[in-house]
Motif scaffolding. Structure first.
Motif, PDB file in Angstrom:
ATOM      1  N   GLU A 225      43.713  52.212  31.666  1.00  0.00           N
ATOM      2  CA  GLU A 225      42.444  52.310  30.921  1.00  0.00           C
ATOM      3  C   GLU A 225      41.636  51.146  30.776  1.00  0.00           C
ATOM      4  O   GLU A 225      40.173  50.410  31.024  1.00  0.00           O
ATOM      5  CB  GLU A 225      42.233  53.220  29.858  1.00  0.00           C
ATOM      6  N   HIS A 226      42.499  49.703  30.264  1.00  0.00           N
ATOM      7  CA  HIS A 226      41.800  48.997  29.966  1.00  0.00           C
ATOM      8  C   HIS A 226      42.064  47.839  31.759  1.00  0.00           C
ATOM      9  O   HIS A 226      40.946  47.633  32.029  1.00  0.00           O
ATOM     10  CB  HIS A 226      43.137  47.932  29.772  1.00  0.00           C
ATOM     11  N   SER A 227      42.511  48.091  32.181  1.00  0.00           N
ATOM     12  CA  SER A 227      42.600  48.419  34.271  1.00  0.00           C
ATOM     13  C   SER A 227      40.823  48.480  34.378  1.00  0.00           C
ATOM     14  O   SER A 227      40.143  48.127  35.202  1.00  0.00           O
ATOM     15  CB  SER A 227      43.313  48.772  35.025  1.00  0.00           C
ATOM     16  N   GLN A 228      41.045  50.113  33.872  1.00  0.00           N
ATOM     17  CA  GLN A 228      39.354  50.680  35.052  1.00  0.00           C
ATOM     18  C   GLN A 228      38.442  49.992  34.478  1.00  0.00           C
ATOM     19  O   GLN A 228      37.193  49.981  35.342  1.00  0.00           O
ATOM     20  CB  GLN A 228      39.744  52.244  34.211  1.00  0.00           C
TER      21      GLN A 228
ATOM     22  N   VAL B  61      42.182  40.331  34.495  1.00  0.00           N
ATOM     23  CA  VAL B  61      43.031  41.433  34.093  1.00  0.00           C
ATOM     24  C   VAL B  61      42.107  41.927  33.214  1.00  0.00           C
ATOM     25  O   VAL B  61      41.893  41.675  32.401  1.00  0.00           O
ATOM     26  CB  VAL B  61      44.146  40.498  34.125  1.00  0.00           C
ATOM     27  N   GLY B  62      42.761  43.345  32.433  1.00  0.00           N
ATOM     28  CA  GLY B  62      42.354  44.042  31.445  1.00  0.00           C
ATOM     29  C   GLY B  62      43.395  43.144  30.690  1.00  0.00           C
ATOM     30  O   GLY B  62      44.821  43.495  30.545  1.00  0.00           O
ATOM     31  N   SER B  63      43.134  43.824  29.042  1.00  0.00           N
ATOM     32  CA  SER B  63      44.115  43.675  27.431  1.00  0.00           C
ATOM     33  C   SER B  63      44.680  44.998  27.893  1.00  0.00           C
ATOM     34  O   SER B  63      43.759  45.953  27.687  1.00  0.00           O
ATOM     35  CB  SER B  63      42.851  43.161  26.621  1.00  0.00           C
ATOM     36  N   ARG B  64      45.870  44.266  26.461  1.00  0.00           N
ATOM     37  CA  ARG B  64      46.526  45.748  26.748  1.00  0.00           C
ATOM     38  C   ARG B  64      46.545  45.905  25.539  1.00  0.00           C
ATOM     39  O   ARG B  64      47.206  46.461  24.941  1.00  0.00           O
ATOM     40  CB  ARG B  64      48.079  45.092  26.924  1.00  0.00           C
ATOM     41  N   GLY B  65      45.790  45.130  24.492  1.00  0.00           N
ATOM     42  CA  GLY B  65      45.271  45.092  22.957  1.00  0.00           C
ATOM     43  C   GLY B  65      46.755  45.041  22.177  1.00  0.00           C
ATOM     44  O   GLY B  65      46.776  45.428  21.208  1.00  0.00           O
TER      45      GLY B  65
ATOM     46  N   SER C 232      51.773  38.737  26.586  1.00  0.00           N
ATOM     47  CA  SER C 232      51.677  39.623  27.133  1.00  0.00           C
ATOM     48  C   SER C 232      51.639  39.439  28.424  1.00  0.00           C
ATOM     49  O   SER C 232      51.120  38.269  28.731  1.00  0.00           O
ATOM     50  CB  SER C 232      50.019  40.248  26.887  1.00  0.00           C
ATOM     51  N   VAL C 233      51.468  39.800  29.628  1.00  0.00           N
ATOM     52  CA  VAL C 233      50.314  39.738  30.653  1.00  0.00           C
ATOM     53  C   VAL C 233      49.866  39.056  30.804  1.00  0.00           C
ATOM     54  O   VAL C 233      48.779  37.911  31.474  1.00  0.00           O
ATOM     55  CB  VAL C 233      51.031  40.738  31.814  1.00  0.00           C
ATOM     56  N   SER C 234      48.532  39.364  30.417  1.00  0.00           N
ATOM     57  CA  SER C 234      47.171  39.199  30.482  1.00  0.00           C
ATOM     58  C   SER C 234      46.902  37.385  29.914  1.00  0.00           C
ATOM     59  O   SER C 234      46.578  36.586  30.186  1.00  0.00           O
ATOM     60  CB  SER C 234      46.079  39.407  29.486  1.00  0.00           C
ATOM     61  N   HIS C 235      47.767  36.945  28.506  1.00  0.00           N
ATOM     62  CA  HIS C 235      48.022  35.969  28.412  1.00  0.00           C
ATOM     63  C   HIS C 235      49.369  35.336  28.774  1.00  0.00           C
ATOM     64  O   HIS C 235      48.274  33.887  29.112  1.00  0.00           O
ATOM     65  CB  HIS C 235      48.900  35.922  26.395  1.00  0.00           C
ATOM     66  N   LYS C 236      50.309  35.386  29.960  1.00  0.00           N
ATOM     67  CA  LYS C 236      50.357  34.405  30.222  1.00  0.00           C
ATOM     68  C   LYS C 236      49.741  34.712  31.773  1.00  0.00           C
ATOM     69  O   LYS C 236      49.896  33.267  32.154  1.00  0.00           O
ATOM     70  CB  LYS C 236      51.976  35.497  32.174  1.00  0.00           C
TER      71      LYS C 236
END
Length: 138
Positions: free
Chosen positions: A13-16, A106-110, A121-125
């Motif tokens: 959903e974050h990616s969308q 990039v979407g955040s995974r929360g 997190s991937v977004s942080h990296k």
């Protein structure tokens, strides 16, 4: 300003939601979007064990990002999908830095603070290591 946009996605959903921001940026600057979907080692092994043939595996992976592709088709923004293998964070960082992008989205995974501290997190990296501006969408 943002002619080449990298959209990292996992079909979530974050990616969308991040797709909508990528489309907006691309339309405002007549840019293109490169969608990157990373298949990690564990997922790859599970896919082979459960589905066996390559055609079925590829089909299931495309289904994960189908809503994103459909939205990009509707928007009429030029895009290309890249399915690559590796650990998501470093693989996306390498792809982005080699591609000379103007922006990465990039979407955040929360993840909660403890999960982020322990796991990262991937977004942080991506935000930390990609050389172009990065937009993280909640």
């Amino acid at each position: 300003m943002y002619k080449r946009i990298l959209l990292a996605t996992d079909g979530s959903e974050h990616s969308q939601r991040s797709t909508e921001h990528a489309i907006h940026l691309a339309k405002s600057s007549e840019g293109t979007i490169d969608v990157v979907f990373v298949i990690d080692g564990d997922t790859s092994k599970k896919d082979v064990l459960h589905h066996g043939n390559k055609f079925e595996i590829t089909k299931r992976r495309r289904e994960k990002i189908q809503p994103i592709e459909e939205r990009l088709e509707q928007s009429e923004v030029p895009y290309e999908v890249h399915m690559i293998h590796g650990e998501p964070g470093p693989t996306i960082v390498k792809f982005a830095n080699e591609g000379e992008y103007d922006c990465a989205i990039v979407g955040s995974r929360g993840l909660n603070q403890l999960q982020t501290l322990v796991l990262g997190s991937v977004s942080h990296k991506i935000a930390k290591r990609v050389e172009c501006p990065v937009m993280i969408v909640k």
